[in-house]
Write an enzyme that holds these catalytic residues in place. Structure first.
Site, PDB file in Angstrom:
ATOM      1  N   LYS A  89       0.844  -1.200   0.000  1.00 10.14           N
ATOM      2  CA  LYS A  89       0.000   0.000   0.000  1.00 10.14           C
ATOM      3  C   LYS A  89       0.880   1.250   0.000  1.00 10.14           C
ATOM      4  O   LYS A  89       1.795   1.373   0.828  1.00 10.14           O
ATOM      5  CB  LYS A  89      -0.836   0.032   1.279  1.00 10.14           C
ATOM      6  CG  LYS A  89      -2.246  -0.476   1.111  1.00 10.14           C
ATOM      7  CD  LYS A  89      -2.919  -0.372   2.458  1.00 10.14           C
ATOM      8  CE  LYS A  89      -4.393  -0.378   2.372  1.00 10.14           C
ATOM      9  NZ  LYS A  89      -4.992  -0.317   3.717  1.00 10.14           N
TER      10      LYS A  89
HETATM   11  C1  E4P Z   1      -8.490   0.708   3.947  1.00  8.68           C
HETATM   12  O1  E4P Z   1      -7.751  -0.024   3.331  1.00  8.68           O
HETATM   13  C2  E4P Z   1      -8.111   1.351   5.203  1.00  8.68           C
HETATM   14  O2  E4P Z   1      -7.281   0.478   5.928  1.00  8.68           O
HETATM   15  C3  E4P Z   1      -9.249   1.662   6.123  1.00  8.68           C
HETATM   16  O3  E4P Z   1     -10.460   1.189   5.628  1.00  8.68           O
HETATM   17  C4  E4P Z   1      -9.275   3.057   6.653  1.00  8.68           C
HETATM   18  O4  E4P Z   1     -10.422   3.226   7.408  1.00  8.68           O
HETATM   19  P1  E4P Z   1     -10.650   4.378   8.492  1.00  8.68           P
HETATM   20  O5  E4P Z   1     -11.258   5.547   7.790  1.00  8.68           O
HETATM   21  O6  E4P Z   1     -11.600   3.755   9.456  1.00  8.68           O
HETATM   22  O7  E4P Z   1      -9.312   4.701   9.088  1.00  8.68           O
END
Ligand code: E4P
Length: 225
Positions: A89
């Site tokens: 990522k």
């Molecule tokens: C997605 O890949 C992220 O890890 C995640 O969904 C972020 O979510 P949040 O807005 O709850 O931090």
């Protein structure tokens, strides 16, 4: 269409993987810190390898921890070697909107054969450009989009149409789940994948009226025993 689990918790991943309802796992540094992963990068490596083995051949996303272009590249190459089903990522840009990331993403995908999940995106236009740069996955944070007063379903539909019309192979992951309904509404809007926290899967499965119905069947079933 698929559901991924947005967690680094081994027991939760094992539970839903064994039910056969998840097709991948996503993590980020914030999730790993919250879940008590310690031991620096060795701790991240250990947990990532454990998850990757457990869900193999389904994919696991592991996020780089720097926004320095060379370090993102080095970490991307390194993480992808931890297991064949690990993808990396990388955020769409830096904390001040630095534009180095797409170049790193493009290099990882085209020069180093590393699968990239571009993350922290809030709009169809960001995801579209990440897809143009060659990203395997484009992650839009549906819950955060909604929190800003926009309808995430409209962004998701727009993005899916763009990817289809331009014949781009990137897969849309929608994350940042806030309510049980998000999973199905985002898949319905055009997401290829929704990644959700474990509690929402339980919420999708369990229904009070189903409980009552099961109770009725068991009560009457007992009369035959
Ligand atoms: C997605 O890949 C992220 O890890 C995640 O969904 C972020 O979510 P949040 O807005 O709850 O931090």
């Amino acid at each position: 269409m698929a559901i991924f689990l947005d967690t680094g918790k081994i027991e939760e991943i094992k539970k839903y993987y064994e039910m056969g309802i998840i097709r991948g796992v996503t993590t980020n540094p914030t999730i790993l810190v919250k879940e008590g992963v310690t031991g620096g990068m060795d701790g991240v490596k250990k947990r990532s390898i454990e998850i990757a083995k457990l869900i193999d051949p389904f994919p696991l996303s592991v996020e780089v921890t720097s926004n320095d272009p060379q370090k993102m590249l080095d970490q991307g190459i390194e993480f992808s070697k931890w297991a064949s089903n690990i993808n990396v990522k990388v955020t769409i840009h830096g904390i001040n909107g630095e534009l180095d990331n797409l170049q790193v993403i493009n290099k990882l995908e085209t020069k180093y054969d590393v699968r990239v999940n571009v993350t922290a995106m809030m709009s169809a236009q960001q995801c579209f450009l990440a897809a143009m740069a060659g990203a395997t996955y484009v992650s839009i944070f549906g819950g955060r989009v909604n929190n800003m007063g926009y309808d995430s379903r409209i962004e998701i539909r727009k993005l899916r149409d763009l990817l289809d019309n331009f014949e781009l192979d990137s897969k849309i992951i929608v994350g940042s789940t806030r309510e049980v309904i998000n999973v199905v509404e985002w898949l319905h809007a055009g997401a290829h994948i929704v990644t959700c926290t474990p509690k929402f899967l339980e919420g999708m499965i369990v229904h009070p009226y189903s409980k009552e119905t099961v109770q009725m069947f068991l009560k009457d079933g007992a009369k035959f025993e």
